[in-house]
Design a protein around this motif. Structure first.
Motif, short mmCIF file in Angstrom:
data_model
loop_
_atom_site.label_atom_id
_atom_site.label_comp_id
_atom_site.label_asym_id
_atom_site.label_seq_id
_atom_site.Cartn_x
_atom_site.Cartn_y
_atom_site.Cartn_z
N LYS A 1 0.82 -1.21 0.00
CA LYS A 1 0.00 0.00 0.00
C LYS A 1 0.86 1.27 0.00
O LYS A 1 0.40 2.35 0.36
CB LYS A 1 -0.92 0.01 1.24
N THR A 2 2.11 1.12 -0.41
CA THR A 2 3.00 2.27 -0.45
C THR A 2 2.48 3.31 -1.43
O THR A 2 2.09 2.99 -2.55
CB THR A 2 4.42 1.83 -0.87
N SER A 3 2.46 4.57 -1.00
CA SER A 3 1.91 5.64 -1.83
C SER A 3 2.56 6.97 -1.46
O SER A 3 3.28 7.08 -0.46
CB SER A 3 0.39 5.72 -1.68
N TRP A 4 2.26 7.96 -2.27
CA TRP A 4 2.77 9.31 -2.03
C TRP A 4 1.74 10.11 -1.25
O TRP A 4 0.58 10.22 -1.66
CB TRP A 4 3.08 10.01 -3.35
N ASN A 5 2.15 10.68 -0.11
CA ASN A 5 1.27 11.48 0.72
C ASN A 5 1.38 12.93 0.26
O ASN A 5 2.39 13.61 0.52
CB ASN A 5 1.66 11.35 2.20
N GLN A 6 0.35 13.39 -0.44
CA GLN A 6 0.38 14.74 -1.00
C GLN A 6 0.37 15.80 0.10
O GLN A 6 1.01 16.86 -0.04
CB GLN A 6 -0.81 14.94 -1.94
N LYS A 7 -0.32 15.54 1.19
CA LYS A 7 -0.42 16.52 2.27
C LYS A 7 0.92 16.72 2.96
O LYS A 7 1.34 17.85 3.23
CB LYS A 7 -1.48 16.07 3.27
N ARG A 8 1.60 15.61 3.23
CA ARG A 8 2.90 15.69 3.91
C ARG A 8 4.07 15.86 2.95
O ARG A 8 5.20 16.08 3.38
CB ARG A 8 3.12 14.43 4.76
N LYS A 9 3.78 15.71 1.66
CA LYS A 9 4.85 15.77 0.66
C LYS A 9 5.93 14.74 0.98
O LYS A 9 7.14 15.00 0.92
CB LYS A 9 5.48 17.16 0.59
N ALA A 10 5.46 13.54 1.32
CA ALA A 10 6.39 12.48 1.69
C ALA A 10 5.81 11.14 1.25
O ALA A 10 4.61 11.00 0.96
CB ALA A 10 6.64 12.47 3.20
N LEU A 11 6.68 10.14 1.23
CA LEU A 11 6.28 8.79 0.84
C LEU A 11 5.76 8.04 2.05
O LEU A 11 6.36 8.08 3.13
CB LEU A 11 7.48 8.05 0.24
N SER A 12 4.61 7.39 1.88
CA SER A 12 4.05 6.57 2.96
C SER A 12 4.33 5.10 2.63
O SER A 12 3.82 4.58 1.63
CB SER A 12 2.55 6.81 3.10
N TRP A 13 5.13 4.47 3.48
CA TRP A 13 5.57 3.10 3.22
C TRP A 13 4.64 2.07 3.84
O TRP A 13 4.00 2.30 4.85
CB TRP A 13 6.96 2.89 3.81
N THR A 14 4.62 0.92 3.21
CA THR A 14 4.13 -0.30 3.87
C THR A 14 5.37 -1.00 4.43
O THR A 14 6.31 -1.30 3.67
CB THR A 14 3.40 -1.22 2.88
N ILE A 15 5.38 -1.27 5.73
CA ILE A 15 6.54 -1.87 6.40
C ILE A 15 6.13 -3.22 6.98
O ILE A 15 5.11 -3.34 7.66
CB ILE A 15 7.08 -0.96 7.53
N GLU A 16 6.95 -4.21 6.67
CA GLU A 16 6.77 -5.53 7.32
C GLU A 16 7.76 -5.61 8.49
O GLU A 16 8.97 -5.69 8.28
CB GLU A 16 7.02 -6.66 6.33
N TRP A 17 7.20 -5.59 9.70
CA TRP A 17 8.02 -5.71 10.90
C TRP A 17 8.11 -7.18 11.31
O TRP A 17 7.11 -7.89 11.33
CB TRP A 17 7.44 -4.92 12.07
N ILE A 18 9.32 -7.61 11.63
CA ILE A 18 9.52 -8.95 12.19
C ILE A 18 10.24 -8.77 13.54
O ILE A 18 11.44 -8.48 13.59
CB ILE A 18 10.35 -9.85 11.25
N PHE A 19 9.48 -8.92 14.59
CA PHE A 19 10.05 -8.80 15.94
C PHE A 19 10.48 -10.18 16.42
O PHE A 19 9.67 -11.14 16.45
CB PHE A 19 9.02 -8.21 16.91
N LEU A 20 11.75 -10.31 16.78
CA LEU A 20 12.28 -11.57 17.29
C LEU A 20 12.12 -11.61 18.82
O LEU A 20 12.70 -10.78 19.54
CB LEU A 20 13.76 -11.73 16.92
#
Length: 243
Positions: free
Chosen positions: A8-27
Motif C-alpha cells: 500500500k506504499t503511496s505518495w502522501n500529497q499533504k505531507r509531501k512524503a512517501l508513505s511506506w508499507t513496512i513488514e516488521w519482524i520482531f524476534l
C-alpha cells in the motif's frame, strides 16, 4: 503476487512524503520466534525507533518481552533482497534516522522487511549498505522498478539482425527495380505486336474488300451488256410502178 497485493506504499500529497508499507519482524528474546506485523502508511520522515515504538508500547505480546528495552537501543536489520534467501543477509540500519535516509541506495521487494531484535542473531550475516553511485545518493528501488541492462552479446546480435534486415530490404528494392526495367520493354513489344497485327489484319481486310468490289464490277460487265436495238421499221420490197 501476495506481497504485491499487500503493498500500500503511496505518495502522501499533504505531507509531501512517501508513505511506506513496512513488514516488521520482531524476534522474541526468550524463544527466538518471529512475530510479524504489517504496518501501512508509515511516513518516510519518521525515525525507525518512533515507528517501532507504536507497536512495542501498544501490542501486549511485544510489551511483555520488550518492556525493559528502549526502542532506539534495539537492532534494526533490513533484509538484503540482492543476496540469496539462504544467505540470510541483512543490512544494519540506524534507529535514530528516518526511513528516507535508511533506505537510500537500498533495494526492497515491493516494500521493506525490517527485523527488530535485542541482539543480532548469530545465523544472520551483516552486509554493508550499498554505496551511492555517480557521486550522488539514490532513492530506494523496488524489484519491480529495476530493469535488467542488456548484455553486450545481445546488443551485438541485435545489430547483426538489423544489418541483415537492411541488406535484405536493399536487395528486394534492387530486384524490384530490375524487374521493372525488364518488364517495360516487354510491355512495349507486346503493344507493338498488337498494333502491327491489328494493322496487318486491317490491311488484309481492306484488300479482301477491294478484291470483292473488283469481282463484282467484272461480273456486272460480262452479264450486263446492252443488246443492239431492234429496227423499229421493217424493210419493204420496192413496189412496181405502172407506166
Amino acid at each position: 503476487m501476495k506481497r504485491a497485493r499487500e503493498n500500500k506504499t503511496s505518495w502522501n500529497q499533504k505531507r509531501k512524503a512517501l508513505s511506506w508499507t513496512i513488514e516488521w519482524i520482531f524476534l522474541i528474546p526468550s524463544t527466538g520466534d518471529e512475530y510479524k506485523i504489517l504496518d501501512d502508511r508509515v511516513p518516510d520522515t519518521d525515525t525507525l525507533s518512533e515507528a517501532a515504538a507504536k507497536h512495542l508500547e501498544k501490542d501486549p505480546l511485544l510489551t511483555a518481552h520488550f518492556s525493559e528495552d528502549a526502542p532506539f537501543a534495539l537492532q534494526y536489520l533490513l533484509r538484503d533482497v540482492n543476496s540469496p534467501t539462504t544467505a540470510r543477509a541483512y543490512i544494519q540500519l540506524d534507529p535514530e534516522h528516518n526511513f528516507k535516509d535508511n533506505l537510500r541506495n537500498c533495494t526492497v521487494l515491493e516494500f521493506p522487511t525490517i527485523v527488530v531484535a535485542r541482539d543480532v542473531p548469530p545465523q544472520y550475516t551483516l552486509v554493508p549498505k550499498p554505496n551511492p553511485q555517480h557521486g550522488h545518493d539514490e532513492a530506494p528501488q523496488t524489484k519491480t522498478e529495476i530493469e535488467e541492462e542488456p548484455r553486450i552479446e545481445d546488443v551485438v546480435s541485435m545489430a547483426d539482425v538489423v544489418k541483415s534486415l537492411v541488406k535484405d530490404d536493399l536487395a528486394y528494392v534492387a530486384g524490384m527495380a530490375a524487374d521493372d526495367d525488364a518488364l517495360v520493354p516487354k510491355i512495349f513489344k507486346e503493344e507493338e505486336g498488337v498494333e502491327s497485327s491489328s494493322s496487318s489484319s486491317s490491311s488484309e481486310e481492306e484488300e479482301e474488300e477491294d478484291e470483292e468490289e473488283t469481282g463484282v464490277q467484272g461480273k456486272e460487265g460480262t452479264h450486263v451488256q446492252a443488246a443492239d436495238p431492234a429496227p423499229l421499221v421493217e424493210e419493204s420490197e420496192p413496189c412496181p410502178t405502172q407506166l
